[in-house]
Every structure is written in C-alpha cells, then in structure tokens.
Design an enzyme around this catalytic site. Structure first.
Site, PDB file in Angstrom:
ATOM      1  N   GLU B  72      23.230  13.896  37.052  1.00 34.63           N
ATOM      2  CA  GLU B  72      21.889  13.388  37.328  1.00 34.63           C
ATOM      3  C   GLU B  72      21.862  11.869  37.253  1.00 34.63           C
ATOM      4  O   GLU B  72      21.146  11.206  38.016  1.00 34.63           O
ATOM      5  CB  GLU B  72      20.871  13.993  36.349  1.00 34.63           C
ATOM      6  CG  GLU B  72      20.452  15.399  36.710  1.00 34.63           C
ATOM      7  CD  GLU B  72      21.529  16.447  36.460  1.00 34.63           C
ATOM      8  OE1 GLU B  72      22.399  16.220  35.589  1.00 34.63           O
ATOM      9  OE2 GLU B  72      21.518  17.491  37.139  1.00 34.63           O
ATOM     10  N   HIS B 141      15.221  24.651  30.938  1.00 36.64           N
ATOM     11  CA  HIS B 141      14.999  24.651  32.390  1.00 36.64           C
ATOM     12  C   HIS B 141      13.547  24.995  32.710  1.00 36.64           C
ATOM     13  O   HIS B 141      13.255  25.475  33.810  1.00 36.64           O
ATOM     14  CB  HIS B 141      15.928  25.665  33.070  1.00 36.64           C
ATOM     15  CG  HIS B 141      17.378  25.372  32.914  1.00 36.64           C
ATOM     16  ND1 HIS B 141      18.061  25.632  31.740  1.00 36.64           N
ATOM     17  CD2 HIS B 141      18.283  24.821  33.750  1.00 36.64           C
ATOM     18  CE1 HIS B 141      19.326  25.266  31.874  1.00 36.64           C
ATOM     19  NE2 HIS B 141      19.489  24.759  33.082  1.00 36.64           N
TER      20      HIS B 141
END
Lengths: 433, 335
Positions: B72, B141
C-alpha cells in the site's frame, strides 16, 4: 395522622401567580375545616382561602409579600400538633404530584433547608430542563417559561409545550382578515361576554369570571391592541368597530357585560347587532364623555408612552377608586401591584387609537337612540365615580333597565366592589332566564 | 431519464470508463485492478480488483490500468507522485483498514503539497477504498476509517449511499485537483438502483434529503442511509415523520443542509457506521449544538458502532452495526 397541603389556588383564567398577603393563623395553631387560613392576592383582587381540612398549621413555606406561581405549596397542616413531619420531604412530594415545576432559573435557596422555622424552606432547586428550542421560542415571544408545563422526558419543556401554551392562552379569533383578537373562554353554560374598559384587559373582570364560570361560559374579549390581540395600524379604534368585533365572536344571543368604554361598546353592539344580545350589563356607562374623562385618558396615553407601568398605575389609582377604597392601605397597595401588569398589556399606541375612537363616539348616540333597545339591561353606577358621572341618564334612556347605584364607590367598580357587582350580574342573568 | 438499474460496483466501473475516455491522464493502479487481464495473448477474464469493481477496464485501456505489488505504501506513494507530476491517478486501496501502512504519503505529502508550494503544486489524486463491516471480513478488513481522512486538512472524503451518487461523486473526485478519498461501503457495493446514462458529476459538499419528514432528522451517509430509511419507514407507521439526510460528502461538509433540517424538525439522530469517539457523528452533533442550539428541541443522539473492533462472528457483527431498531430506539428516547 395526616398532612394537608395549602397551595396557591388558581382563581381565574388569567391567574398565573399570586401573592401571599397574610397568614391569619399563627404557626402551630389549630384551624377548623372552612376556617380562613390564608389571604392571597392576584391581579388586584384579594381572596380569603379556607382550610380544606382541620389541622394544626405546621409549616409555612411562603411568607407574606412573596409572589409564587399557582399550585405552589404554601403551607402544611397536620392532624396532630406533634406528629412526625418533614417539611422538605413533604414539599418535594407535593411538587412531584401537583407541580408547579420549579422554575428553570430559580436560584438555590440561600438558607439551608435544614434550618428550622417558617422563614425560608424553599423547595429543592432541582433545575427543570428546558429544550433550547423552547427557550428560544419563549424568549422570542416574550413568554415566561415558568408558566409553561413541560411534557418532555423529566418534565422537559419542549417547543411543542410553548406552542401549546401559546395556543391555549392566545386563542386568537379572526374578526376580519389579518386581525385576530384574544378571546379567553372558561366555564360551561349560557355565554356571557365581558368587554373591558379603556386601557384595560379582561383581567379587570377576574372576580366576576371566577364566580360565574361554574354556571356560565365566560368569554373575555381583549380589544384591538390589548394583551395578545392584534394591533392593526389605524388612526382610530372606533367604538363601532369594537362592537362589530364583539358581534363577530358571539354566534348565539349572548349576555353582554361592559365596563366604561366597554359599556359604550356593549351599547353599540346592542344597537348594531340586536340579535346577538340577550341582555346588557353596563358598568359605569356614558353617552357623552366628561371633560375630566378626556383629560384623564389624554394624560394616561401620554404617561404610557413616557413612564413605567407602575407610574401609570399610580397615576390611575386616584381616578379609578373611591375615597374609602384609597383609605385602605392594603387595598391600595394590592391594587397598585395588580394594576401595573395589566397596564403594561396596553401599549401607548393602543391608548391613542382607542382614545380617538372614544372621542369620535362621544355624543354620537342620543338617549332617543337607546329607546329602541329591547334587551333587558342592568346599569351599575358608582356614586363617587369621577370619570363617568352621567351613568344614570343611560339607565333612564333604556326602556328595560334596572339601575343600581353603589354608594361610596368609584369608577373601578368591578374591582372595588367586586362581590356586589358579581352578585348583581348573577341576579340579572337569572332574571333574564 | 432512465430507469436503468446498476449496482454501486457497476456504477463505479462506468464512472471509471467515462473518466478514462474523457481524460487520457487518468490511470488506475492497485492490487489486481487489472488482475492479470493485460497479459499478451491471454484472453482470460481478468479479476478487476478483489471485488471485481474494475473488471473490463484493462481491456479498454490496456496501458493505463496497472497491477501493483502488494504494498500500500508503494501504491499510494506512486499515486501521489504521479498526481504531483501531471497524471490524474485513481489508486485502489483494497480495504480502508490498510490506511495505516500508507498514511504518510496521504497525510504528509498529498494533503500538504498544494499548501506548502503556495498553490503552485496540485495533487489530482483519487483513492478508492472499500470501507465498513457487513461481510464478515473481521477486525482488520471491516473498519470505517473515514473519520481519519476527514480530519486531515487537505484531503476530501466522500461516501456514496447509492449507485447514481457513486458514479457522479467518483467523476467529481477524479476531476478534482485535490486528493479525494472515495469510500465504497461494503453493504452498499452491490445494492442496485437507477443510474443516469452518460457523464455527470455530483458536487462535493452537497447533502441530499432522501426522505422528507417533520418530527426528527436522521442524518446518515454511506451504508447507514439504508438503515435510516428503514427506520423512517417504520417510524412513519407509528406516526413519527422522520426526515433522512444523506451527507454524501464528509469533507467538505454541507453544514447548511444539516442546520436546515435541524431547524425544520428540532431533533437530530446521526447514524454512523464507525466507532463513536472523535467521529463524524460526534462532529455533526457538535455542529448542531454549536450553530443550531436554538433549534434543538431534544438532545442530539448518535447511533454508531461501539468503541471496539469489528467482530467476525455474524451475530456479533450484526449487533455491532447500526440497525433500524437502534435508530428507532434512539428516536424513542427523545420523547
């Protein structure tokens, strides 16, 4: 064993608060059921309150001179002089059951509740919640939040409560497009319409309405510009227009009670709309205003523009009441206190416009005109009335009139001779039936 | 007007197509956004991101849809640099939970460049990211972290509740010269609804009344709009008229719309999928008290997740998320 509460009663539809004038019974003394235990005053009227049960005057919560909302606990009677009694607990329980809610802005009592004696044992200062929207609306409308019941959680005053209060208190009846007048209704029975005099609102009939409401529908009309009624822009509030306004709220033949300029309105109503008038009660009426009445109304309007309501009230006192009444210090002070808020409900502009209407009407109706009137009439006159000394000529001109001259009384008859006036109206209404 | 219905995912896909057709500087990058579909001589139907949102784009724009390594920091760092040097990248942050690993390029670079270069730099970056609970994706998540990006000056954060807004907000985001975080709530992603054809934008900072009412205002955004509408429907059956305001854009925030609905009803319940501390619900509540005080007829209520991680077990996850029942209970507390 048991405890009886003495609370501030609500004696009239406009009564929101009252003053404790006197406790005629000493603390610890025994009273019989029905004995006068308390004297209160509200809006110029004094009332003696009877004990609803026998007992010993055990605790006094509110001292003479204090003003409190209706329903406030004033004192407690106990069956036995020495039975256990906790003043604070009793006050808290009473308030929880009967109200009123403690005022939101009420400061904490300076004296601890534990201190003995009748002096100050104020109710616990639990802060009553008020929704911001309710507070803002009340502020905008100039309303006293203390007089408004809270229906939200924990007694919170919410916006709807203020709106309901406004709706209840100011039932504006539209008499012409855009002009709503404040009409207060109380009681059940034949309708009686009360028309207040120059510069006054329906609170001037508080005693009569209180007494008649168990048997009659009492309708109080605040004229244009008075109290919550609309004050349309105009140079003149004509008596004829006031009569048409009154006709607009009478859908059935109605007993009409008018004082002074209200009596002029009543006469005009009877002449213009005879079908709406069942009977007339004319308190201190006139057909031609005296030079003194002109001078007094002129000064009144000017003072209202330039001085405080208290100053206006003290100016009015000597013109409205008799020598005997004014000699009574208690009556004079009480009336002064009650008159000031009533005076404050009539702004200077209304006085000017109404005065112009009074001047225009003066002399317009002749005694011959009154000869047409069929409605039975009661004329009440004060022998010492300085402002409308020609009342008896009105009685003489009316074909079905009964005139009562009350000796030693002034112009403010409905207040000064409240009981006599009420009794006379009641007998008159009964005789019409 | 069309009554053509699409899912939010399909509406996003359509917006990306339009943005790439109308501006050659728009590129996509992220984990599996191409999904291997760009390999020479391979006609495999590519994945199009973990939830398939970018499916088909690599076929239409083979050079402009870039699969990245699983980093990321790499994706967002690359995207910020690309934006600062002339492209108009749309980066996919697979789940908003991964914000922690790539916060610096957003917090200290993207959000600051324009300011620190006196307006001479611009960062036309869009970060698409999936937020929220409801898919049993567990604590790492499932988070709704838009309160973090909303709180960073220099970033814009938007969150659609329906396909039409998703398409229009995304086109606005891509064409904005400032970095925009575009949240895609999981429970909204496959909800279908009418989507206008063609190219249109939904402006930022404009909330939308999605149901008119007079007794109480339910302020919602993203996944909680559906919850608020369900609650409003049931409240109506009990005689309570609830207005539902969809914020759509968290930064800029449509303060005027919030204060207008407050003034109308006097009561506000804010429904936020995120945790309660330092969040959007608290922020809106503060606005109501600060700027709308005289309109408040009741306390301001917040319906949020509890201050705890998102649970994995379905029964716990269901209890964790704001529900119509909890909204109705909050409204009941007002009267």
């Amino acid at each position: 064993m048991g405890t009886t509460a003495i609370a501030m009663p609500k004696l009239g539809m406009t009564m929101e608060e009252g003053t404790v004038v006197e406790w005629p019974v000493a603390l610890g003394q025994h009273v019989e059921k029905g004995q006068i235990v308390l004297v209160i005053e509200s809006e110029k009227n004094e009332a003696e309150i009877e004990a609803t049960a026998a007992g010993f005057l055990r605790h006094v919560y509110v001292d003479p001179g204090e003003v409190v909302p209706c329903k406030t606990l004033l004192a407690a009677l106990t069956d036995a002089v020495d039975e256990p009694f906790d003043a604070e607990t009793f006050a808290t329980e009473h308030r929880a059951r009967y109200g009123p809610e403690p005022a939101a802005a009420e400061p904490a009592p300076a004296t601890p509740a534990a201190s003995a004696g009748p002096a100050v044992a104020a109710p616990s200062p639990a802060r009553r919640p008020v929704a911001p929207a309710a507070r803002a609306l009340a502020r905008k409308l100039g309303l006293d939040l203390d007089a408004i019941r809270g229906t939200g959680p924990h007694g919170r005053v919410v916006r709807q409560d203020v709106e309901a209060h406004v709706a209840a208190r100011e039932r504006l009846v539209e008499v012409e497009p855009g002009v709503g007048l404040e009409v207060l209704r109380e009681g059940e029975g034949e309708p009686v319409l009360f028309l207040p005099g120059f510069g006054s609102d329906v609170s001037s009939f508080a005693m009569q309405i209180h007494s008649l409401r168990p048997t009659h529908t009492c309708i109080g009309l605040n004229p244009r510009g008075v109290g919550g009624s609309d004050a349309p822009e105009a140079d003149v509030y004509a008596v004829e227009r006031a009569a048409d306004d009154a006709a607009a709220i009478c859908d059935t033949p109605t007993h009409i009670v008018g004082a002074s300029l209200g009596a002029a309105t009543a006469l005009e109503l009877a002449l213009r709309h005879p079908e709406r008038v069942r009977s007339l009660t004319l308190i201190t009426p006139f057909l031609v205003r005296s030079a003194r009445l002109r001078a007094v109304t002129e000064a009144w309007a000017r003072l209202a523009a330039e001085a405080s309501p208290e100053a206006v009230a003290s100016f009015l006192l000597p013109w409205l009441f008799s020598e005997t009444y004014l000699a009574d210090d208690t009556a004079r002070e009480r009336t002064l206190r009650g008159l000031a808020p009533a005076v404050a409900r009539v702004p200077a502009a209304t006085l000017e416009r109404t005065r112009a209407g009074l001047e225009a009407w003066s002399g317009r109706r002749s005694p011959d005109d009154l000869g047409e009137l069929r409605a039975p009439a009661l004329i009440l006159i004060g022998a010492q009335d300085l402002l409308t000394p020609d009342g008896e000529s009105v009685g003489a001109a009316l074909p079905h009139a009964h005139t009562i001259v009350i000796s030693g009384a002034g112009h403010g008859l409905a207040i000064e001779e409240g009981d006599t006036v009420t009794r006379a109206i009641r007998e008159h209404l009964a005789s019409v039936r | 007007m069309t009554d053509r219905k699409l899912s939010v995912a399909a509406a996003i896909n359509e917006a990306l197509h339009i943005a790439m057709q109308t501006d050659p500087d728009v590129i996509l990058l992220g984990e599996d956004v191409a999904g291997g579909g760009a390999r020479d001589g391979d006609d495999v139907d590519e994945m199009g991101g973990v939830l398939g949102v970018t499916k088909g784009l690599v076929k239409a724009f083979p050079d402009r849809v870039l699969d990245t390594p699983i980093s990321e920091m790499g994706i967002i760092g690359t995207a910020v640099g690309a934006a600062a040097t002339g492209l108009r990248p749309v980066a996919e942050l697979m789940f908003m939970d991964f914000l922690g690993t790539c916060l610096d390029p957003l917090l200290n670079q993207a959000a600051k460049l324009r300011y620190m270069f006196g307006g001479k730099a611009r960062v036309p970056l869009t970060v698409r990211t999936v937020s929220g609970a409801g898919m049993q994706a567990a604590a790492q998540h499932s988070q709704s972290l838009y309160w973090i990006t909303t709180g960073i000056p220099g970033l814009k954060t938007v969150i659609p509740s329906n396909p039409a807004d998703a398409k229009g907000l995304l086109l606005s985001a891509i064409r904005d010269d400032n970095p925009v975080i575009f949240c895609e709530p999981k429970t909204v992603l496959y909800a279908s609804g009418p989507v206008p054809e063609g190219d249109y934008e939904v402006p930022f900072g404009k909330a939308k009344i999605v149901r008119e009412g007079s007794d109480v205002s339910l302020i919602a955004f993203g996944a909680t709009v559906r919850v608020a509408l369900q609650a409003a429907e049931r409240l109506a059956a009990d005689g309570t008229s609830a207005e539902v305001l969809d914020l759509r854009s968290l930064q800029p925030l449509d303060e005027e719309a919030i204060l207008t609905t407050l003034a109308k009803t006097g009561s506000v319940v804010i429904v936020d999928e995120a945790t309660p501390r330092c969040g959007i619900a608290s922020d809106v509540a503060a606005l109501c008290v600060d700027q709308g005080f005289d309109h408040l007829n009741t306390p301001v209520k917040r319906v949020t997740a509890p201050h705890c991680p998102v649970p994995f077990a379905k029964v716990l996850e269901d209890a964790y998320m704001p529900s119509a029942e909890r909204v109705i209970a909050a409204v009941a507390e007002l009267s």
